[in-house]
Design a protein around this motif. Structure first.
Motif, short mmCIF file in Angstrom:
data_model
loop_
_atom_site.label_atom_id
_atom_site.label_comp_id
_atom_site.label_asym_id
_atom_site.label_seq_id
_atom_site.Cartn_x
_atom_site.Cartn_y
_atom_site.Cartn_z
N THR A 124 -84.22 -52.15 12.58
CA THR A 124 -84.08 -52.06 11.13
C THR A 124 -82.62 -52.23 10.71
O THR A 124 -82.31 -52.94 9.75
N GLY A 125 -81.70 -51.58 11.44
CA GLY A 125 -80.29 -51.73 11.12
C GLY A 125 -79.80 -53.15 11.32
O GLY A 125 -78.99 -53.65 10.52
N LEU A 126 -80.30 -53.82 12.35
CA LEU A 126 -79.89 -55.20 12.59
C LEU A 126 -80.39 -56.12 11.48
O LEU A 126 -79.67 -57.02 11.02
N ALA A 182 -80.91 -46.18 11.00
CA ALA A 182 -80.72 -47.58 10.62
C ALA A 182 -79.43 -47.84 9.85
O ALA A 182 -78.76 -48.85 10.11
N PRO A 183 -79.03 -47.01 8.86
CA PRO A 183 -77.80 -47.34 8.11
C PRO A 183 -76.56 -47.46 8.98
O PRO A 183 -75.72 -48.34 8.76
N GLY A 184 -76.42 -46.58 9.99
CA GLY A 184 -75.26 -46.68 10.87
C GLY A 184 -75.24 -47.98 11.64
O GLY A 184 -74.18 -48.63 11.77
N PHE A 185 -76.40 -48.40 12.16
CA PHE A 185 -76.46 -49.67 12.87
C PHE A 185 -76.26 -50.85 11.92
O PHE A 185 -75.68 -51.87 12.31
N ALA A 189 -73.55 -53.65 12.45
CA ALA A 189 -73.94 -55.06 12.54
C ALA A 189 -73.24 -55.91 11.49
O ALA A 189 -72.80 -57.03 11.77
N GLN A 190 -73.10 -55.39 10.27
CA GLN A 190 -72.40 -56.13 9.22
C GLN A 190 -70.95 -56.41 9.63
O GLN A 190 -70.43 -57.52 9.43
#
Length: 681
Positions: A124-126, A182-185, A189-190
């Motif tokens: 999800t984060g990706l 997810a937000p941390g990943f 990723a960003q």
């Protein structure tokens, strides 16, 4: 020369088809990276402990339910809530079941759910992290804002919120923890995607017309996989702890299933009379979490985790083209040749703290078929930015505007920015040779595959045919052992070989224009001469136009037909290369020539430099930008900006006081200085 070059190429192609090895076989046979660093890691205390603990946890997760499920579920009402004994090492619970066996059997469910939640969080984060790259500027900014808001909340608070939303049970807990991670990943990723997206090999893929999704999958994600894997491994320990916490609170695994958190909650009621029932699952959580965290730290030491910084995108508000006076650009390309590239009133603007900064200020030029045009100037004069603007590689927050920007008769302005035909035209007919060959290739892909990707994308050739074409192009640039080199990675090439491979990459689709951005800066003199000779042979053989950007004014004079001299984002002089060293009229051009040492330079004197410092793009003064450094400046030079005026056939100069005498040598050159203050081109 062209006939001889084509004949040699035909002979080599015939030899390859008759008896040469298939490059696909070389690619398959290429050696894999060795595991020395992993073996060395296992010999360290950190690596050895991490491997031992992780192996223990995984073995228990696989085999404990097979070996001890029966004993863990066996109810014995005669031995309810007993303490540790020789028969029950950690005592029994409120139904007489063995606590130790239940803790061992719970390893599978605890670890499996934690890994599932981690995988959900990473995926999800990706997806959220790459969304700005795939979905465009507006949707990307919205996704980024949502991620920034989510990151501001504590992870445990998000997990509790999602647990209430998704309901009780293992499924709801997996979703809650996964979405809370997810937000941390996504932020990671960003940051990583933004850093890798600025690499030259990504720009080269875009010039080749490779789509956003393919660029992301082939060139970006493989180069950010290591830090993502490291962070995912470390986060698995946190997910295990979080999942146990939810089960402990009654929000996770529900009876009759049980995990460590559930067992901990059941044993907490008798912690003062029977502490082993609560301590056993707690110790298991600590050991498993420690195993994942130590493994992540060990992997980080083995592979290294690159860092990145991401700046907030801004939208520049540059002046509209309608309010600017058009800049006239005379037709100065080679006579009898159709213009391959036509540029008029080109401007490149970026946002600045005090308003928009125009780094390229209304330049215009043409490049004819088979013509070589050189661009020279000091660092920061706008040479490379002009090349990026022509190649449509200036991204937000930069803005490109022009009165005319045409390549082979097709407009490259914003109106046709996303047209498939325009992308295909750039991918097949325009080649970009970047300054740093090391950064111009994807380090995770073999050279042959990177060259073949262009043919697969634009010529719709098969994998085997594309690889054969890549080997043929490597032969054309005189790459020794081309079949073997096609199966190697960029780090196995020398600097000169990488630059030859870059030129071969540009020749995959027979381009009409090659933009070479300082292709010889990092090379020694011998290799520099070979690369320049190669570019000249390619240009002569296929009638390819060349736009050569260089700091070396002698290289440009010897290689090109015409020379554009840039200063502070503008062209200050344009003239034929055979007149550059003798008929230059602008004081800046003369200063550049004077700063180049030659065989008659006195060795006991300091090298000549251009006096003063270059103009900063956001602090361009009124009038002529070179006035503060010019020995011939007058009052008008400091108030009125000169424009390019034709002074002779094929010769334009932008100066209120152009010099008409011959170019001086050594100490007779008035615009150069031998002091320490100044900058060499």
């Amino acid at each position: 020369m062209a006939v001889e070059y084509e004949a040699r190429r035909a002979r080599e192609g015939q030899a390859m088809s008759d008896g040469a090895r298939d490059p696909a076989e070389d690619v398959k046979a290429a050696s894999r990276p060795d595991g020395n660093r992993w073996l060395g890691l296992l010999r360290t205390p950190l690596g050895g402990c991490a491997a031992a603990l992780l192996l223990l946890v995984l073995l228990l997760a696989v085999f404990a339910p097979l070996l001890w499920s029966g004993r863990a579920d066996a109810i014995d009402t005669d031995r309810i809530l007993q303490g540790p004994s020789g028969r029950h090492w950690m005592g029994t619970d409120n139904l007489g079941r063995d606590v130790l066996f239940r803790v061992l059997v719970a390893t599978r469910l605890s670890v499996a759910l934690a890994l599932l939640a981690t995988a959900l969080g990473v995926v999800t984060g990706l997806v959220l992290g790459v969304a700005p790259t795939l979905l465009g500027r507006r949707v990307g900014r919205l996704v980024t804002a949502m991620v920034n808001v989510a990151v501001a909340f504590p992870g445990l608070l998000l997990a509790l919120f999602f647990a209430v939303v998704f309901g009780l049970g293992a499924k709801g807990a997996v979703l809650a923890i996964g979405f809370a991670m997810a937000p941390g990943f996504a932020r990671l990723a960003q940051t990583l995607v933004a850093s890798v997206s600025e690499r030259d090999y990504v720009h080269a893929a875009r010039v080749a017309g490779v789509g956003k999704a393919r660029v992301l999958a082939r060139h970006v994600l493989p180069n950010i996989s290591e830090p993502l894997i490291v962070n995912a491994t470390i986060s698995a320990g946190g997910a295990l702890l979080a999942f146990s916490g939810l089960s402990f609170l009654g929000l996770g695994v529900q009876p009759p299933s049980y995990d460590w958190g559930r067992l901990l909650g059941e044993g907490l009621g008798g912690i003062y009379t029977h502490p082993a029932a609560a301590l056993a699952p707690g110790v298991a959580v600590v050991i498993a979490g420690l195993a994942f965290n130590l493994t992540g730290e060990a992997v980080a030491k083995a592979v290294g985790v690159p860092t990145a910084h991401r700046s907030r995108p801004l939208r520049p508000d540059g002046p509209p083209a309608a309010h600017r006076a058009p800049v006239a650009t005379p037709d100065t390309h080679a006579p009898g040749k159709e213009p391959v590239l036509s540029v008029e009133d080109l401007r490149v603007t970026f946002p600045g703290p005090r308003g928009p900064v125009t780094a390229v200020r209304g330049i215009g030029f043409h490049v004819g078929q088979g013509e070589a045009v050189g661009v020279v100037g000091e660092s920061g004069s706008g040479k490379s930015l002009t090349a990026l603007a022509v190649s449509r590689l200036v991204e937000h927050p930069g803005a490109v505007d022009a009165g005319r920007l045409e390549f082979l008769g097709t407009s490259l302005l914003a109106g046709a920015e996303h047209g498939a035909a325009t992308r295909r035209l750039l991918g097949t007919s325009l080649a970009m040779v970047f300054q740093d060959p090391t950064a111009s290739f994807n380090p995770t892909m073999r050279i042959g595959r990177q060259l073949a990707e262009v043919a697969e994308q634009h010529l719709r050739t098969g994998r085997r045919e594309a690889l054969s074409r890549a080997v043929e192009r490597l032969r054309e640039v005189r790459m020794p052992a081309a079949e073997r080199r096609a199966a190697q990675y960029p780090h196995e090439f020398s600097g000169g070989m990488r630059q030859r491979a870059m030129i071969a990459l540009g020749l995959m689709c027979r381009p009409k224009l090659i933009i070479a951005d300082e292709p010889t800066t990092a090379l020694d003199v011998t290799v520099q001469r070979q690369v320049l000779g190669l570019l000249d042979r390619v240009r002569a053989a296929d009638d390819v136009a060349l736009l050569l950007i260089s700091h070396d004014i002698d290289v440009v004079a010897q290689t090109c037909d015409r020379v554009l001299v840039m200063y502070a984002g503008r062209i200050v002089e344009e003239l034929p290369s055979d007149r550059l060293l003798t008929a230059a009229r602008h004081p800046y051009t003369r200063a550049l020539i004077a700063s180049v040492p030659h065989m008659e330079t006195e060795l006991d004197r300091p090298l000549a430099v251009v006096p003063g410092r270059p103009v900063i793009p956001d602090q361009v003064p009124a009038g002529c930008a070179f006035a503060a450094r010019c020995a011939f400046a007058q009052d008008r030079c400091r108030t009125d900006e000169p424009h390019l005026e034709v002074s002779a056939p094929g010769h334009r100069v932008s100066c209120w006081n152009p010099q008409t005498d011959g170019v001086a040598l050594d100490d007779e050159r008035p615009a150069a200085s031998t002091g320490e203050e100044g900058e060499r081109p």
